[in-house]
Design an enzyme around this catalytic site. Structure first.
Site, mmCIF file in Angstrom:
data_model
loop_
_atom_site.group_PDB
_atom_site.id
_atom_site.type_symbol
_atom_site.label_atom_id
_atom_site.label_comp_id
_atom_site.label_asym_id
_atom_site.label_seq_id
_atom_site.Cartn_x
_atom_site.Cartn_y
_atom_site.Cartn_z
ATOM 1 N N LYS A 23 0.832 -1.201 0.000
ATOM 2 C CA LYS A 23 0.000 0.000 0.000
ATOM 3 C C LYS A 23 0.876 1.266 0.000
ATOM 4 O O LYS A 23 0.659 2.167 -0.812
ATOM 5 C CB LYS A 23 -0.920 -0.032 1.235
ATOM 6 C CG LYS A 23 -1.852 1.155 1.357
ATOM 7 C CD LYS A 23 -3.045 0.831 2.215
ATOM 8 C CE LYS A 23 -2.792 0.879 3.700
ATOM 9 N NZ LYS A 23 -2.518 2.245 4.225
ATOM 10 N N SER A 24 1.853 1.327 0.883
ATOM 11 C CA SER A 24 2.719 2.515 0.967
ATOM 12 C C SER A 24 3.413 2.774 -0.365
ATOM 13 O O SER A 24 3.507 3.918 -0.825
ATOM 14 C CB SER A 24 3.800 2.312 2.027
ATOM 15 O OG SER A 24 3.237 2.246 3.295
ATOM 16 N N ARG A 123 -7.969 12.336 12.687
ATOM 17 C CA ARG A 123 -6.524 12.073 12.737
ATOM 18 C C ARG A 123 -5.723 13.375 12.690
ATOM 19 O O ARG A 123 -6.022 14.265 11.910
ATOM 20 C CB ARG A 123 -6.139 11.112 11.615
ATOM 21 C CG ARG A 123 -6.917 9.811 11.767
ATOM 22 C CD ARG A 123 -6.532 8.786 10.752
ATOM 23 N NE ARG A 123 -5.148 8.364 10.921
ATOM 24 C CZ ARG A 123 -4.549 7.516 10.104
ATOM 25 N NH1 ARG A 123 -5.196 7.013 9.068
ATOM 26 N NH2 ARG A 123 -3.297 7.156 10.315
ATOM 27 N N ASP A 316 1.905 -1.203 12.021
ATOM 28 C CA ASP A 316 0.606 -1.602 11.444
ATOM 29 C C ASP A 316 0.259 -3.066 11.754
ATOM 30 O O ASP A 316 -0.878 -3.492 11.530
ATOM 31 C CB ASP A 316 0.629 -1.400 9.923
ATOM 32 C CG ASP A 316 0.632 0.084 9.553
ATOM 33 O OD1 ASP A 316 0.291 0.925 10.403
ATOM 34 O OD2 ASP A 316 0.990 0.395 8.394
ATOM 35 N N ARG A 389 -7.458 -3.068 9.395
ATOM 36 C CA ARG A 389 -6.571 -4.016 10.080
ATOM 37 C C ARG A 389 -7.225 -4.636 11.318
ATOM 38 O O ARG A 389 -6.880 -5.745 11.719
ATOM 39 C CB ARG A 389 -5.240 -3.347 10.432
ATOM 40 C CG ARG A 389 -4.508 -2.854 9.183
ATOM 41 C CD ARG A 389 -3.035 -2.588 9.420
ATOM 42 N NE ARG A 389 -2.496 -1.716 8.392
ATOM 43 C CZ ARG A 389 -2.172 -2.091 7.156
ATOM 44 N NH1 ARG A 389 -2.312 -3.361 6.802
ATOM 45 N NH2 ARG A 389 -1.701 -1.226 6.283
HETATM 46 C C1 S3P Z 1 2.624 4.867 6.147
HETATM 47 C C2 S3P Z 1 3.247 5.210 7.318
HETATM 48 C C3 S3P Z 1 2.757 4.782 8.632
HETATM 49 C C4 S3P Z 1 1.783 3.617 8.534
HETATM 50 C C5 S3P Z 1 0.761 3.825 7.452
HETATM 51 C C6 S3P Z 1 1.438 4.008 6.111
HETATM 52 C C7 S3P Z 1 3.202 5.373 4.882
HETATM 53 O O1 S3P Z 1 2.107 5.862 9.259
HETATM 54 O O2 S3P Z 1 1.152 3.384 9.756
HETATM 55 O O3 S3P Z 1 -0.115 2.724 7.382
HETATM 56 O O4 S3P Z 1 2.822 4.880 3.799
HETATM 57 O O5 S3P Z 1 4.048 6.266 4.944
HETATM 58 P P1 S3P Z 1 2.913 7.010 10.032
HETATM 59 O O6 S3P Z 1 3.811 7.647 9.066
HETATM 60 O O7 S3P Z 1 1.884 7.986 10.519
HETATM 61 O O8 S3P Z 1 3.626 6.313 11.141
#
Ligand code: S3P
Length: 430
Positions: A23-24, A123, A316, A389
């Site tokens: 996903k990221s 958030r 996560d 999740r």
């Molecule tokens: C992500 C960073 C994380 C993660 C999120 C995806 C990203 O969050 O929890 O699911 O793609 O950069 P944070 O950067 O707020 O820790």
């Protein structure tokens, strides 16, 4: 809203599944392609709702993007190819879309309005809007720009040396993206290393990125060159099946195409420390990221302590690690994980309340949770609370619960893993 029903597995999980795209990395492939010059092609893209929100937002910013399943083509026309949107930019449930896009919009000379769903509205956004404002961008919104709806007018920005209070890749990425079109140098220092997909992928797009311990910096005035991006499988999705393989009796499963980036692989450390039967094969590189296949089988597990620098490497995965810990002998303590409170739900509250309904011995703490194992889990009606999740962690618990587990609001799972229930079925029918 839909309710999923998961039943106790009689015969064990067997076989293999290919883990869907990260996903990221999928978000970044699209966003960076949108600001690059030329045609970017992406394979292995995750067609989950979050990443589709990113595509929808960048289309509204004037970028031509074609998407068919896991293949995406982005016609980038450089930074100036982005145009003032005539409509609001709706990020849906996606924190990554919100924060990284703000970093891109911060330097664009036009006005946009960003909104999302009920979860996004809770958030905290000040962690990116404050530093972006200090670079020179004009941002306002609810609670002085801490919550959506946010309005942003980008402009001439100056580089900053930013010291982040949280280890967050979203914060780091937003500021670095703004830094690429700001005057001078922009650097971000974080208290522990967060995922480094932005650094890796910007380099792939031809950007110069300097890394020095926990500090990353970029020079302003940089452009991106279109690329072909291969997205590895998401270790955060694989985590559900790694846990299922370890806790469902008579199981042996192989997960292929798993991203093994060291800033993401904390779940492997946890499984190994708990004593899981796990082997890693075919270690290779794909799109600048390490990947591998993982085989896991039913394991005798022992509780451990999880905290410190390990937390950002598995943040996560904590909902499903709590399920794992409920099946490990002795006590598991998760600490230093306050960030769980500002995810899609307050995951300390949602994990603890829903696992208690299934009979787990779990208590919330200020910065995490304590789980005593092993517990026999019972059936119950639980909720995802709209958090993908949490929904999937409950489904994995349902595979070993004595009676049926009903998961309300299970549609949230499509945010990151639309084929999740199909993959459970594949592994059950072998
Ligand atoms: C992500 C960073 C994380 C993660 C999120 C995806 C990203 O969050 O929890 O699911 O793609 O950069 P944070 O950067 O707020 O820790």
């Amino acid at each position: 809203m839909s309710t999923a029903i998961v039943n106790h597995i009689q015969v064990g999980l067997k076989g293999s599944v290919q883990i869907p795209g990260d996903k990221s990395i999928s978000h970044r492939a699209v966003m960076f392609g949108a600001i690059a010059n030329g045609t970017t092609t992406v394979e292995g893209f995750l067609p989950g709702e979050d990443c589709l929100s990113t595509i929808a937002c960048f289309r509204k910013l004037g970028v031509t993007i074609e998407q068919e399943g896991e293949k995406v083509t982005i016609e980038g026309k450089g930074w100036d190819g982005l145009k003032e949107p005539t409509d609001i930019l709706d990020v849906g449930n996606s924190g990554t879309t919100t924060r990284l896009m703000l970093g891109i919009l911060a330097t664009r000379p036009f006005h946009s309005v960003v909104i999302g769903d009920d979860s996004i509205a809770k958030r905290p956004m000040a962690r990116v809007t404050e530093p972006l404002r200090s670079m020179g961008s004009t941002i306002d919104g609810r609670d002085h720009g801490n919550f959506t709806p946010l309005s942003i007018r980008g402009g001439a920005t100056k580089g900053i040396a930013f010291q982040s209070k949280v280890a967050s890749a979203q914060v780091k990425s937003a500021i670095l993206l703004a830094g690429l079109q700001s005057e001078g140098t922009t650097s971000v220092s974080e208290p522990a290393l967060s995922r480094d997909h932005t650094e890796r992928m910007l380099e792939a797009y031809g950007v110069e990125v300097k890394r020095d311990g926990l500090t990353v910096s970029v020079e302003g005035g940089q452009t991106l060159k279109a690329q072909h991006i291969v997205v590895p499988g998401d270790i955060s999705s694989a985590a559900f099946f790694l846990v299922a393989g370890a806790i469902v009796p008579n199981s042996e499963i192989t997960l292929t195409n798993v991203g093994m980036n060291p800033t993401r692989s904390g779940i492997i450390d946890v499984l190994q420390q708990m004593g899981a039967n796990l082997s890693i094969q075919n270690e290779r590189m794909a799109g600048g990221e390490p990947i591998a296949d993982i085989t896991i089988s039913t394991s005798d597990l022992t509780g451990i302590e999880i905290g410190g620098d390990l937390i950002p490497r598995l943040i996560d995965e904590i909902p499903v690690i709590a399920v794992l810990a409920s099946q490990a002998k002795g006590r598991t303590i998760i600490r230093d994980a306050e960030e769980l409170k500002v995810k899609e739900t307050n995951r300390i509250d949602t994990v603890v309340s829903e696992l208690k309904k299934l009979g787990a011995n779990i208590e919330a703490t200020e910065d995490g949770m304590v789980i005593e194992g092993r517990s026999s889990l019972n059936g119950a009606t639980v909720s995802s609370y709209g958090d993908h999740r949490i929904g999937m962690a409950m489904a994995i618990a349902g595979l070993i619960a004595s009676e049926e587990v009903k998961i309300e609001r299970s549609e949230a799972i499509a945010v990151s893993y639309p084929s999740f229930f199909n993959h459970i079925e594949t592994l059950q029918s072998k």
